[in-house]
Design an enzyme around this catalytic site. Structure first.
Site, short mmCIF file in Angstrom:
data_model
loop_
_atom_site.label_atom_id
_atom_site.label_comp_id
_atom_site.label_asym_id
_atom_site.label_seq_id
_atom_site.Cartn_x
_atom_site.Cartn_y
_atom_site.Cartn_z
N ASN A 9 0.87 -1.18 0.00
CA ASN A 9 0.00 0.00 0.00
C ASN A 9 0.91 1.23 0.00
O ASN A 9 1.49 1.58 1.02
CB ASN A 9 -0.88 -0.03 1.26
CG ASN A 9 -1.67 1.25 1.44
OD1 ASN A 9 -1.78 2.07 0.53
ND2 ASN A 9 -2.23 1.45 2.63
N LYS A 11 0.14 4.22 -0.26
CA LYS A 11 -0.52 5.39 0.34
C LYS A 11 -0.33 6.62 -0.57
O LYS A 11 -0.30 6.48 -1.77
CB LYS A 11 0.02 5.64 1.75
CG LYS A 11 0.00 4.37 2.63
CD LYS A 11 0.17 4.67 4.07
CE LYS A 11 0.35 3.36 4.83
NZ LYS A 11 0.18 3.49 6.25
N HIS A 95 -9.51 0.95 4.87
CA HIS A 95 -8.23 1.16 5.57
C HIS A 95 -8.46 2.11 6.76
O HIS A 95 -9.24 3.05 6.67
CB HIS A 95 -7.21 1.76 4.60
CG HIS A 95 -5.82 1.74 5.16
ND1 HIS A 95 -5.37 2.65 6.07
CD2 HIS A 95 -4.78 0.87 4.96
CE1 HIS A 95 -4.12 2.37 6.41
NE2 HIS A 95 -3.74 1.28 5.74
N GLU A 97 -6.82 4.48 7.89
CA GLU A 97 -6.58 5.91 7.63
C GLU A 97 -7.80 6.55 6.98
O GLU A 97 -8.11 7.71 7.22
CB GLU A 97 -5.32 6.08 6.77
CG GLU A 97 -4.06 5.84 7.60
CD GLU A 97 -2.87 5.34 6.82
OE1 GLU A 97 -2.87 5.40 5.58
OE2 GLU A 97 -1.92 4.86 7.47
N GLU A 165 -5.44 -5.42 10.58
CA GLU A 165 -4.45 -4.36 10.78
C GLU A 165 -4.76 -3.60 12.07
O GLU A 165 -5.57 -2.66 12.05
CB GLU A 165 -4.49 -3.37 9.62
CG GLU A 165 -4.15 -3.95 8.28
CD GLU A 165 -3.53 -2.91 7.37
OE1 GLU A 165 -2.41 -3.13 6.93
OE2 GLU A 165 -4.15 -1.85 7.14
N GLY A 171 2.27 2.01 10.81
CA GLY A 171 3.18 3.15 10.69
C GLY A 171 3.89 3.53 11.97
O GLY A 171 4.53 4.58 12.06
N SER A 211 3.40 -2.33 10.37
CA SER A 211 4.86 -2.28 10.60
C SER A 211 5.59 -3.56 10.21
O SER A 211 6.53 -3.98 10.88
CB SER A 211 5.15 -1.91 12.07
OG SER A 211 4.64 -0.63 12.36
C1 PEP Z 1 -0.86 -0.04 6.04
O1 PEP Z 1 -0.91 1.13 5.72
O2 PEP Z 1 -1.75 -0.81 5.68
C2 PEP Z 1 0.26 -0.49 6.84
C3 PEP Z 1 0.24 -1.72 7.29
O3 PEP Z 1 1.27 0.41 7.05
P1 PEP Z 1 2.71 0.10 7.73
O4 PEP Z 1 3.24 -1.15 7.11
O5 PEP Z 1 3.52 1.31 7.42
O6 PEP Z 1 2.46 -0.08 9.20
#
Ligand code: PEP
Length: 254
Positions: A9, A11, A95, A97, A165, A171, A211
């Site tokens: 992703n 983003k 997601h 976000e 998630e 992040g 992460s």
């Molecule tokens: C995500 O945005 O779905 C995500 C898992 O981000 P990160 O790997 O940066 O934690």
């Protein structure tokens, strides 16, 4: 059999040029890697450029969001029809976000997911609890609510992917433990079986996200019930994304 899926992703990162360069690096770096499905989810503006790079390879294209109408007066939105036309196979839906910054509700997630499936896209449905919810022992009630509501009306007429998630792991550099992720993922599969049926549940891929790096991917993939990862930060650097996919490819041999 559920094939391991590693989805990146990107983003709101990468201009067209940068996206093309990153996709080329990933394609080159994974030329010899087999046994893992890879999906790249760049911003809408870079979908076409990335598609041209990966065309003819086994890397799939995904989008990061979609609207629930096919066309019309919905300024700023992108329809499933447009994503299909550009060559998308996957679309990330719900997601955290988007839920947080754009106030996407469970009901909107359900509408997006239903339409995406109807149009032939494979949604990567994101579910996960915040730190406050986790501290209040609400992890499962939140994930169950998000999952059940997203699948309202769905009767197994298409493939879906679920990504667990935990919001606090996204992040932050603080991933969940493999055991914590496994616990929720097992419950998600059980719930899928109740909502649909056992065969749908056992053929649906459930990913972990939060992460993920080349150093910790096997902490999750050591469990056969975890079918891959949705990767944010580490997916916009070719070296770390390639590293994750290469490690994931070893799972079949462990
Ligand atoms: C995500 O945005 O779905 C995500 C898992 O981000 P990160 O790997 O940066 O934690």
């Amino acid at each position: 059999m559920r094939k391991v899926l590693i989805a990146g992703n990107w983003k709101m990162h990468k201009t067209n040029e940068e996206a093309e360069a990153l996709a080329k690096e990933i394609l080159r770096g994974l030329a010899e890697t087999k046994g893992v499905e890879v999906a790249l989810c760049p911003p809408f503006t870079a979908l076409e450029r990335v598609k041209k790079v990966i065309e003819g390879s086994e890397i799939a294209l995904g989008a990061q969001n979609v609207f629930w109408e096919e066309e019309g007066a919905f300024t700023g939105e992108i329809s499933p029809k447009m994503l299909i036309a550009i060559g998308c196979k996957y679309v990330i839906i719900g997601h955290s976000e988007r839920r947080k910054y754009f106030k996407e509700s469970d009901e909107q997630v359900n509408r997006k997911l239903s339409k995406a499936i109807k149009m032939g896209l494979i949604p990567i449905l994101c579910v996960g609890e915040t730190l406050e919810e986790r501290k209040a022992n609400k992890t499962w009630s939140v994930v169950e609510r998000q999952l059940t509501s997203a699948l309202n009306g769905f009767q197994g007429e298409g493939e879906i992917v679920v990504a667990y998630e935990p919001v606090w792991a996204i992040g932050t550099g603080i991933p969940a433990t493999g055991e914590d992720a496994l616990e929720v993922i097992l419950k998600i599969r059980e719930r899928l079986s109740e909502l649909l049926n056992e065969s749908f549940a056992s053929s649906t891929r459930i990913l972990y996200g939060g992460s993920v790096t080349p150093d910790n991917i096997m902490e999750f993939l050591k469990f056969k019930e975890i079918d891959g990862a949705l990767v944010g930060g580490a997916s916009v650097k070719s070296e770390s994304f390639i590293g994750i996919v290469k490690k994931a490819a070893l799972r079949g041999e462990t």
